[in-house]
Design a protein around this motif. Sequence first.
Motif, PDB file in Angstrom:
ATOM      1  N   ILE A  89       7.959  -9.932  -3.799  1.00  0.00           N
ATOM      2  CA  ILE A  89       7.243  -8.697  -4.119  1.00  0.00           C
ATOM      3  C   ILE A  89       7.530  -8.258  -5.538  1.00  0.00           C
ATOM      4  CG2 ILE A  89       6.909  -6.284  -3.454  1.00  0.00           C
ATOM      5  CD1 ILE A  89       8.162  -7.147  -0.694  1.00  0.00           C
ATOM      6  N   ASP A  90       6.482  -7.918  -6.268  1.00  0.00           N
ATOM      7  CA  ASP A  90       6.586  -7.300  -7.586  1.00  0.00           C
ATOM      8  C   ASP A  90       6.353  -5.807  -7.381  1.00  0.00           C
ATOM      9  OD1 ASP A  90       5.923  -6.116 -10.093  1.00  0.00           O
ATOM     10  OD2 ASP A  90       5.375  -8.086 -10.878  1.00  0.00           O
ATOM     11  N   MET A  91       7.413  -5.012  -7.454  1.00  0.00           N
ATOM     12  CA  MET A  91       7.308  -3.583  -7.160  1.00  0.00           C
ATOM     13  C   MET A  91       6.574  -2.794  -8.239  1.00  0.00           C
ATOM     14  SD  MET A  91       8.378  -3.157  -4.145  1.00  0.00           S
ATOM     15  CE  MET A  91       8.459  -1.365  -4.101  1.00  0.00           C
ATOM     16  N   ILE A  92       6.415  -3.341  -9.422  1.00  0.00           N
ATOM     17  CA  ILE A  92       5.628  -2.676 -10.463  1.00  0.00           C
ATOM     18  C   ILE A  92       4.140  -2.909 -10.208  1.00  0.00           C
ATOM     19  CG2 ILE A  92       5.124  -2.557 -12.936  1.00  0.00           C
ATOM     20  CD1 ILE A  92       7.883  -1.409 -12.129  1.00  0.00           C
ATOM     21  N   GLU A  93       3.776  -4.153  -9.926  1.00  0.00           N
ATOM     22  CA  GLU A  93       2.375  -4.500  -9.655  1.00  0.00           C
ATOM     23  C   GLU A  93       1.950  -4.131  -8.231  1.00  0.00           C
ATOM     24  OE1 GLU A  93       0.201  -5.656 -11.936  1.00  0.00           O
ATOM     25  OE2 GLU A  93       1.804  -5.464 -13.405  1.00  0.00           O
ATOM     26  N   MET A  94       2.932  -3.902  -7.339  1.00  0.00           N
ATOM     27  CA  MET A  94       2.676  -3.597  -5.927  1.00  0.00           C
ATOM     28  C   MET A  94       1.894  -4.727  -5.243  1.00  0.00           C
ATOM     29  SD  MET A  94       4.284  -0.766  -5.421  1.00  0.00           S
ATOM     30  CE  MET A  94       3.652   0.106  -4.013  1.00  0.00           C
ATOM     31  N   LYS A  95       2.275  -5.962  -5.576  1.00  0.00           N
ATOM     32  CA  LYS A  95       1.677  -7.170  -5.007  1.00  0.00           C
ATOM     33  C   LYS A  95       2.788  -8.068  -4.491  1.00  0.00           C
ATOM     34  CE  LYS A  95      -2.648  -6.521  -6.395  1.00  0.00           C
ATOM     35  NZ  LYS A  95      -3.687  -6.211  -5.453  1.00  0.00           N
ATOM     36  N   SER A  96       2.469  -8.867  -3.480  1.00  0.00           N
ATOM     37  CA  SER A  96       3.451  -9.838  -2.980  1.00  0.00           C
ATOM     38  C   SER A  96       2.800 -11.187  -2.788  1.00  0.00           C
ATOM     39  CB  SER A  96       4.085  -9.356  -1.667  1.00  0.00           C
ATOM     40  OG  SER A  96       3.114  -9.262  -0.654  1.00  0.00           O
ATOM     41  N   ASN A  97       3.559 -12.230  -3.078  1.00  0.00           N
ATOM     42  CA  ASN A  97       3.166 -13.596  -2.777  1.00  0.00           C
ATOM     43  C   ASN A  97       3.851 -13.974  -1.477  1.00  0.00           C
ATOM     44  OD1 ASN A  97       1.576 -14.147  -5.112  1.00  0.00           O
ATOM     45  ND2 ASN A  97       3.477 -14.195  -6.272  1.00  0.00           N
ATOM     46  N   VAL A 155      -4.047  -9.101   7.776  1.00  0.00           N
ATOM     47  CA  VAL A 155      -2.713  -8.781   8.280  1.00  0.00           C
ATOM     48  C   VAL A 155      -2.254  -7.444   7.703  1.00  0.00           C
ATOM     49  CG1 VAL A 155      -0.287  -9.493   8.295  1.00  0.00           C
ATOM     50  CG2 VAL A 155      -2.099 -11.202   8.595  1.00  0.00           C
ATOM     51  N   PHE A 156      -1.670  -6.633   8.569  1.00  0.00           N
ATOM     52  CA  PHE A 156      -1.056  -5.357   8.201  1.00  0.00           C
ATOM     53  C   PHE A 156       0.409  -5.465   8.607  1.00  0.00           C
ATOM     54  CE2 PHE A 156      -5.427  -4.781   9.405  1.00  0.00           C
ATOM     55  CZ  PHE A 156      -5.951  -4.064   8.346  1.00  0.00           C
ATOM     56  N   SER A 157       1.327  -5.128   7.698  1.00  0.00           N
ATOM     57  CA  SER A 157       2.746  -5.288   8.022  1.00  0.00           C
ATOM     58  C   SER A 157       3.577  -4.132   7.495  1.00  0.00           C
ATOM     59  CB  SER A 157       3.279  -6.600   7.443  1.00  0.00           C
ATOM     60  OG  SER A 157       3.252  -6.571   6.035  1.00  0.00           O
ATOM     61  N   SER A 158       4.721  -3.947   8.141  1.00  0.00           N
ATOM     62  CA  SER A 158       5.723  -2.993   7.652  1.00  0.00           C
ATOM     63  C   SER A 158       7.078  -3.680   7.688  1.00  0.00           C
ATOM     64  CB  SER A 158       5.745  -1.724   8.502  1.00  0.00           C
ATOM     65  OG  SER A 158       6.137  -2.018   9.825  1.00  0.00           O
ATOM     66  N   GLY A 196      17.549   3.224   3.121  1.00  0.00           N
ATOM     67  CA  GLY A 196      16.634   2.181   2.662  1.00  0.00           C
ATOM     68  C   GLY A 196      15.220   2.673   2.430  1.00  0.00           C
ATOM     69  N   SER A 197      14.268   1.770   2.586  1.00  0.00           N
ATOM     70  CA  SER A 197      12.859   2.067   2.371  1.00  0.00           C
ATOM     71  C   SER A 197      12.010   1.214   3.300  1.00  0.00           C
ATOM     72  CB  SER A 197      12.430   1.751   0.932  1.00  0.00           C
ATOM     73  OG  SER A 197      13.126   2.529   0.002  1.00  0.00           O
ATOM     74  N   THR A 198      10.817   1.707   3.602  1.00  0.00           N
ATOM     75  CA  THR A 198       9.831   0.936   4.348  1.00  0.00           C
ATOM     76  C   THR A 198       8.702   0.559   3.407  1.00  0.00           C
ATOM     77  OG1 THR A 198      10.334   2.045   6.430  1.00  0.00           O
ATOM     78  CG2 THR A 198       8.194   0.958   6.275  1.00  0.00           C
ATOM     79  N   THR A 255       0.809  -1.220   0.000  1.00  0.00           N
ATOM     80  CA  THR A 255       0.000   0.000   0.000  1.00  0.00           C
ATOM     81  C   THR A 255       0.838   1.264   0.000  1.00  0.00           C
ATOM     82  OG1 THR A 255      -0.208  -0.094   2.406  1.00  0.00           O
ATOM     83  CG2 THR A 255      -1.958  -1.133   1.094  1.00  0.00           C
ATOM     84  N   SER A 256       2.098   1.187   0.457  1.00  0.00           N
ATOM     85  CA  SER A 256       2.984   2.334   0.368  1.00  0.00           C
ATOM     86  C   SER A 256       4.442   1.943   0.449  1.00  0.00           C
ATOM     87  CB  SER A 256       2.718   3.411   1.425  1.00  0.00           C
ATOM     88  OG  SER A 256       2.166   2.987   2.569  1.00  0.00           O
ATOM     89  N   VAL A 257       5.252   2.805  -0.140  1.00  0.00           N
ATOM     90  CA  VAL A 257       6.701   2.704  -0.073  1.00  0.00           C
ATOM     91  C   VAL A 257       7.183   4.031   0.498  1.00  0.00           C
ATOM     92  CG1 VAL A 257       8.848   2.426  -1.374  1.00  0.00           C
ATOM     93  CG2 VAL A 257       6.774   1.178  -2.078  1.00  0.00           C
ATOM     94  N   ILE A 258       7.875   3.967   1.623  1.00  0.00           N
ATOM     95  CA  ILE A 258       8.316   5.179   2.307  1.00  0.00           C
ATOM     96  C   ILE A 258       9.839   5.220   2.278  1.00  0.00           C
ATOM     97  CG2 ILE A 258       8.265   6.466   4.477  1.00  0.00           C
ATOM     98  CD1 ILE A 258       5.705   4.727   5.135  1.00  0.00           C
ATOM     99  N   PRO A 259      10.427   6.136   1.489  1.00  0.00           N
ATOM    100  CA  PRO A 259      11.885   6.251   1.475  1.00  0.00           C
ATOM    101  C   PRO A 259      12.397   6.721   2.834  1.00  0.00           C
ATOM    102  CG  PRO A 259      10.904   7.371  -0.412  1.00  0.00           C
ATOM    103  CD  PRO A 259       9.794   7.044   0.540  1.00  0.00           C
TER     104      PRO A 259
END
Length: 116
Positions: free
Chosen positions: A102-110, A35-38, A20-22, A12-16
């Motif tokens: 994680i596919d960073m283009i699709e913003m989805k993760s398996n 589930v909600f994760s960071s 690194g990044s979150t 749902t978000s990428v925080i520089p």
Amino acid sequence: MDLIAESEMSVTSVIPMEGGSTLVSEGNVGKYGKVFSSHNLYSNSAVKNAGHFDGEARALMEDGTAVGASLQGVWKRDGTKITINSLDDASNGDQNYAVIEIDMIEMKSNVTVYAI
């Protein structure tokens, strides 16, 4: 190790941040429900394609029980794909090993979760 869940989550978000990044994600993960994760990804290389991470997860199970977990491990990036290998320590006593692709283009993760 016993497989306990396979699912897809949305990033749902990428925080520089410095060094690194979150990545913030949400989705339904088997017995853990919503589930909600960071994941705080820290780079250990000049090309910023691998490193370690720490993070947190919160789960709201179908019966209304809430479970928290600390997350830690390593990650690697190959082009637009990130793979996270995570050791998770949950407040209900569960300890899991998770592989997150994680596919960073699709913003989805398996997500694949194993009990340890």
